[in-house]
Design a protein around this motif. Structure first.
Motif, mmCIF file in Angstrom:
data_model
loop_
_atom_site.group_PDB
_atom_site.id
_atom_site.type_symbol
_atom_site.label_atom_id
_atom_site.label_comp_id
_atom_site.label_asym_id
_atom_site.label_seq_id
_atom_site.Cartn_x
_atom_site.Cartn_y
_atom_site.Cartn_z
ATOM 1 N N SER A 155 0.738 -1.228 0.052
ATOM 2 C CA SER A 155 -0.059 0.148 -0.199
ATOM 3 C C SER A 155 0.562 1.179 -0.151
ATOM 4 C CB SER A 155 -0.841 -0.097 1.378
ATOM 5 O OG SER A 155 -0.283 0.125 2.436
ATOM 6 N N ARG A 156 2.130 1.200 0.693
ATOM 7 C CA ARG A 156 2.695 2.525 0.839
ATOM 8 C C ARG A 156 3.767 2.597 -0.448
ATOM 9 N NH1 ARG A 156 5.775 1.291 6.238
ATOM 10 N NH2 ARG A 156 4.842 -0.720 5.820
ATOM 11 N N LEU A 157 4.006 1.454 -1.234
ATOM 12 C CA LEU A 157 4.726 1.317 -2.360
ATOM 13 C C LEU A 157 3.615 2.246 -3.396
ATOM 14 C CD1 LEU A 157 6.613 -1.913 -2.574
ATOM 15 C CD2 LEU A 157 7.640 0.536 -2.669
ATOM 16 N N MET A 158 2.414 1.706 -3.348
ATOM 17 C CA MET A 158 1.370 2.049 -4.415
ATOM 18 C C MET A 158 1.123 3.500 -4.045
ATOM 19 S SD MET A 158 -1.065 -0.996 -3.803
ATOM 20 C CE MET A 158 -2.273 -0.399 -4.826
ATOM 21 N N MET A 159 1.188 4.091 -2.917
ATOM 22 C CA MET A 159 1.042 5.374 -2.503
ATOM 23 C C MET A 159 2.166 6.241 -3.529
ATOM 24 S SD MET A 159 -0.725 7.480 -0.881
ATOM 25 C CE MET A 159 -0.325 9.165 -1.687
ATOM 26 N N LEU A 160 3.330 5.755 -3.068
ATOM 27 C CA LEU A 160 4.548 6.659 -3.844
ATOM 28 C C LEU A 160 4.145 6.646 -5.162
ATOM 29 C CD1 LEU A 160 7.621 5.465 -1.665
ATOM 30 C CD2 LEU A 160 6.459 7.872 -1.734
ATOM 31 N N TYR A 161 3.846 5.517 -5.877
ATOM 32 C CA TYR A 161 3.695 5.225 -7.304
ATOM 33 C C TYR A 161 2.728 6.100 -7.899
ATOM 34 C CZ TYR A 161 3.727 2.822 -11.762
ATOM 35 O OH TYR A 161 4.189 2.350 -13.135
ATOM 36 N N ALA A 162 1.568 6.492 -7.156
ATOM 37 C CA ALA A 162 0.489 7.206 -7.428
ATOM 38 C C ALA A 162 0.890 8.471 -7.691
ATOM 39 C CB ALA A 162 -0.607 7.176 -6.463
ATOM 40 N N LYS A 163 1.712 8.864 -6.777
ATOM 41 C CA LYS A 163 2.334 10.524 -7.038
ATOM 42 C C LYS A 163 2.995 10.881 -8.104
ATOM 43 C CE LYS A 163 3.777 12.501 -3.205
ATOM 44 N NZ LYS A 163 2.723 13.897 -3.535
ATOM 45 N N THR A 164 3.316 9.751 -8.852
ATOM 46 C CA THR A 164 4.100 10.232 -10.137
ATOM 47 C C THR A 164 3.102 10.252 -11.540
ATOM 48 O OG1 THR A 164 4.313 7.663 -11.041
ATOM 49 C CG2 THR A 164 5.818 8.790 -9.376
ATOM 50 N N PHE A 165 1.793 10.444 -11.128
ATOM 51 C CA PHE A 165 0.767 10.256 -12.058
ATOM 52 C C PHE A 165 -0.347 11.456 -11.923
ATOM 53 C CE2 PHE A 165 1.607 5.689 -12.528
ATOM 54 C CZ PHE A 165 1.824 5.811 -13.986
ATOM 55 N N TRP A 176 -4.985 4.716 -8.330
ATOM 56 C CA TRP A 176 -3.795 4.153 -7.564
ATOM 57 C C TRP A 176 -4.004 4.371 -5.979
ATOM 58 C CZ3 TRP A 176 -0.308 0.315 -8.062
ATOM 59 C CH2 TRP A 176 0.034 0.130 -9.582
ATOM 60 N N TYR A 177 -4.403 5.629 -5.920
ATOM 61 C CA TYR A 177 -4.563 6.204 -4.682
ATOM 62 C C TYR A 177 -5.738 5.176 -3.741
ATOM 63 C CZ TYR A 177 -2.045 10.593 -5.008
ATOM 64 O OH TYR A 177 -1.070 11.450 -5.026
ATOM 65 N N ARG A 178 -6.860 5.077 -4.888
ATOM 66 C CA ARG A 178 -7.912 4.193 -4.055
ATOM 67 C C ARG A 178 -7.472 2.894 -3.988
ATOM 68 N NH1 ARG A 178 -13.079 6.209 -4.618
ATOM 69 N NH2 ARG A 178 -14.054 4.034 -5.064
ATOM 70 N N MET A 179 -6.461 2.269 -4.724
ATOM 71 C CA MET A 179 -6.072 0.863 -4.500
ATOM 72 C C MET A 179 -5.113 0.805 -3.403
ATOM 73 S SD MET A 179 -5.473 -1.313 -8.307
ATOM 74 C CE MET A 179 -4.379 -0.127 -9.056
ATOM 75 N N ALA A 180 -4.342 1.687 -3.334
ATOM 76 C CA ALA A 180 -3.509 1.771 -2.048
ATOM 77 C C ALA A 180 -4.252 1.791 -0.926
ATOM 78 C CB ALA A 180 -2.691 3.231 -2.069
ATOM 79 N N ALA A 181 -5.445 2.584 -0.739
ATOM 80 C CA ALA A 181 -5.925 2.503 0.363
ATOM 81 C C ALA A 181 -6.884 1.117 0.746
ATOM 82 C CB ALA A 181 -7.238 3.551 0.314
ATOM 83 N N GLN A 182 -7.369 0.485 -0.364
ATOM 84 C CA GLN A 182 -7.794 -0.963 -0.328
ATOM 85 C C GLN A 182 -6.827 -1.829 -0.067
ATOM 86 O OE1 GLN A 182 -10.138 -0.408 -3.944
ATOM 87 N NE2 GLN A 182 -11.996 -0.792 -2.531
ATOM 88 N N ALA A 183 -5.286 -1.742 -0.376
ATOM 89 C CA ALA A 183 -4.412 -2.670 0.077
ATOM 90 C C ALA A 183 -3.998 -2.355 1.456
ATOM 91 C CB ALA A 183 -3.214 -2.191 -1.105
ATOM 92 N N ALA A 184 -4.036 -1.184 1.964
ATOM 93 C CA ALA A 184 -3.695 -1.014 3.204
ATOM 94 C C ALA A 184 -5.029 -1.732 4.427
ATOM 95 C CB ALA A 184 -4.001 0.845 3.728
#
Length: 367
Positions: A155-165, A176-184
């Motif tokens: 979830s934290r990796l996805m969070m950083l990845y989201a910030k590149t888009f 990606w933000y929403r997937m990161a939240a659900q992964a968390a």
């Protein structure tokens, strides 16, 4: 969040009108969808059925699972891999994934060390470099998700990845933000659940992008726990920025006061990590908020306070502060002066240090 609000945020993230979205669906799928029907979806008068959910998934470039409000493990494995594959040569990613599966991948402690490194590097590296590195890590961590603790890492990796888009790829950032939240959520770690949502909220609010999603994620973080934490602080500041962009002055200032109380209880001393909110970074958040509200005196005070403690190794954030002054000039009616001031500040920063957030600030100043 209602499906209609999400459709609207994804559409606006791409800069499309309702008519443009209807036209895109019709061109790709040969349908006769109208602008009025899009409007009915967005106002939650009617929900799109399975066929139109698939259509929207395709034209808005967002996983179908995000539209359906469900991200399960198999969806994450397939769709995250597909999205992550663009920045890196496909054969390299495939080899990395299989090698990780055969060797077992890093330990949980090893992943935490990697995350700490990325948290520091994010503060100075450009978006393209972060995206390239995180893409490979996402492929590796996918092989280890039988362990719930690794969902926290993912979830934290996805969070950083989201910030590149952000910017023109805003719909990808939202998905990606929403997937990161659900992964968390899959991790069962309450602190991570709050932090991921709060970090996404401040990212979107600071950028002035997808404000409905920013509010939704902030509200979720605040509902999970009201205990002072950096995640809660980010959530409140993200909601404050969303209010400021909308022109809701009273709410923005009230939320700022609440955020300052949370900061007093949970602010961090670590200086150079994306996982930290030291005094100087709190003042960076505050500076832009007050600039957007036309509170010039208080904004300048926040900028001066940030500069006193801002590490010299982080010139990008000094550029943020300068561009906030461009926002103030533009808000005060001197659009040309604001653009010139912000452009000069951005040009002084080496291109490899630029972030997409800085480019979005430039767009905000330019109007």
């Amino acid at each position: 969040m209602a499906i209609g609000c999400l459709i609207k945020d994804l559409r606006e993230a791409r800069g499309w009108s309702q008519g443009r979205l209807a036209s895109q669906v019709n061109q790709v799928f040969g349908t006769s969808l109208t602008r009025e029907y899009i409007s009915r979806w967005e106002r939650c008068q009617v929900a799109p059925g399975p066929f139109y959910l698939r259509c929207l998934s395709a034209v808005l470039d967002v996983p179908l699972a995000v539209l359906e409000g469900e991200v399960k493990r198999r969806t994450f494995l397939s769709e995250a891999a597909a999205t992550a594959i663009a920045p890196v040569v496909a054969s390299d990613l495939l080899a990395t994934g299989f090698a990780s599966r055969l060797r077992g991948g890093p330990s949980t402690d090893g992943w935490e060390e990697k995350l700490a490194t990325y948290g520091t590097e994010y503060m100075s590296l450009g978006a393209a470099e972060i995206q390239r590195r995180i893409a490979g890590e996402l492929v590796v961590v996918q092989q280890q998700l039988d362990d719930p603790r690794l969902w926290s890492v993912a979830s934290r990796l996805m969070m950083l990845y989201a910030k590149t888009f952000p910017g023109s790829d805003g719909s990808k950032a939202v998905s990606w933000y929403r997937m990161a939240a659900q992964a968390a959520d899959e991790s069962g770690d309450g602190q991570v659940r709050v932090w991921v949502r709060g970090r996404a909220a401040i990212a979107l609010g600071y950028e002035g992008a997808s404000l409905g999603v920013a509010d939704m994620l902030a509200d979720q973080a605040m509902a999970i726990s009201d205990k002072p934490s950096l995640g809660l602080l980010n959530a409140i500041m993200g909601k404050a920025h969303a209010a400021a962009v909308r022109g809701n002055r009273g709410s923005a200032l009230s939320l700022l006061e609440e955020a300052q109380r949370v900061f007093d209880a949970s602010g961090s001393y670590e200086q150079t990590s994306d996982y930290a909110v030291p005094w100087w970074r709190m003042n960076v958040f505050t500076s832009l908020l007050l600039a957007r509200l036309g509170e010039e005196k208080r904004a300048v005070e926040a900028q001066d306070a940030a500069r006193k403690e801002l590490p010299e190794a982080l010139p990008r954030f000094a550029t943020h502060l300068e561009m906030h002054r461009g926002v103030m000039l533009a808000r005060a009616g001197d659009r040309d002066g604001g653009v010139a001031y912000a452009r000069t500040a951005l040009d002084r920063l080496p291109p490899e240090k630029h972030s997409l957030t800085l480019r979005m600030l430039m767009q905000e100043v330019s109007g």
